[in-house]
Write a protein that holds these residues in place. Sequence first.
Motif, PDB file in Angstrom:
ATOM      1  N   ARG A   1       0.831  -1.208   0.000  1.00 34.99           N
ATOM      2  CA  ARG A   1       0.000   0.000   0.000  1.00 34.99           C
ATOM      3  C   ARG A   1       0.865   1.257   0.000  1.00 34.99           C
ATOM      4  NH1 ARG A   1      -5.148   1.532   0.590  1.00 34.99           N
ATOM      5  NH2 ARG A   1      -5.493   3.531   1.597  1.00 34.99           N
ATOM      6  N   THR A   2       1.874   1.279   0.878  1.00 38.75           N
ATOM      7  CA  THR A   2       2.761   2.456   0.922  1.00 38.75           C
ATOM      8  C   THR A   2       3.488   2.595  -0.403  1.00 38.75           C
ATOM      9  OG1 THR A   2       3.920   1.050   2.517  1.00 38.75           O
ATOM     10  CG2 THR A   2       3.450   3.290   3.192  1.00 38.75           C
TER      11      THR A   2
ATOM     12  N   SER B   1      -0.458  10.976   1.420  1.00 39.17           N
ATOM     13  CA  SER B   1      -0.570   9.651   2.023  1.00 39.17           C
ATOM     14  C   SER B   1      -1.701   9.634   3.047  1.00 39.17           C
ATOM     15  CB  SER B   1       0.759   9.291   2.669  1.00 39.17           C
ATOM     16  OG  SER B   1       0.679   8.035   3.288  1.00 39.17           O
TER      17      SER B   1
ATOM     18  N   ASP C   1      -5.223   7.422   3.003  1.00 32.46           N
ATOM     19  CA  ASP C   1      -5.384   6.457   4.088  1.00 32.46           C
ATOM     20  C   ASP C   1      -6.539   6.784   5.029  1.00 32.46           C
ATOM     21  OD1 ASP C   1      -3.437   4.624   3.387  1.00 32.46           O
ATOM     22  OD2 ASP C   1      -1.865   5.606   4.548  1.00 32.46           O
TER      23      ASP C   1
ATOM     24  N   TYR D   1     -10.211   8.701   0.218  1.00 39.58           N
ATOM     25  CA  TYR D   1      -9.754   7.385   0.674  1.00 39.58           C
ATOM     26  C   TYR D   1      -9.776   6.408  -0.491  1.00 39.58           C
ATOM     27  CZ  TYR D   1      -9.739   2.772   2.751  1.00 39.58           C
ATOM     28  OH  TYR D   1      -9.431   1.468   3.040  1.00 39.58           O
TER      29      TYR D   1
END
Length: 149
Positions: free
Chosen positions: A47-48, A110, A114, A121
């Motif tokens: 995800r990151t 980010s 998140d 989102y």
Amino acid sequence: GKTADAGTVGAETVGAGGGSSEEEGCSMKDTLQQTEQQPREALKWRRTDLIDVLFGALERDGSIHRSRMFNLSLMCGYPGSKEAFKAEYEALCAKYQADAKAGVNKMAFSWMLDDADGNLYLTTEQMEGFMEVFAAHRGGCCGGGGGGG
């Protein structure tokens, strides 16, 4: 061997009422350990990584400016016009501590993606879908372009 067996049987008999739940708990523990060891770690990293790549595709000079945030918002289902997005963008910047004039930095970006309660989102699957779009257009969908190297 027999003494150890007797001890084990004795321990099970003591908690006879909760014996079955103890077994369930044990299998749950095994499942939990497997989940924690691989998928969670991999998912988190992935995800990151996706956020990093998305940011890289949208940013210019280290931040994402309003026009590119508008393009991303459209991909996320934003129904408004570019003019209406001005106020939305300023509200996003205020909420996520980004400088509206300088653009959205990586940390704020980010945070936006998140924030499960936020308008931007994105699930990991959605981000993967965007990656395909960006790969196909090589950033062209966001008004970018020009060979980078």
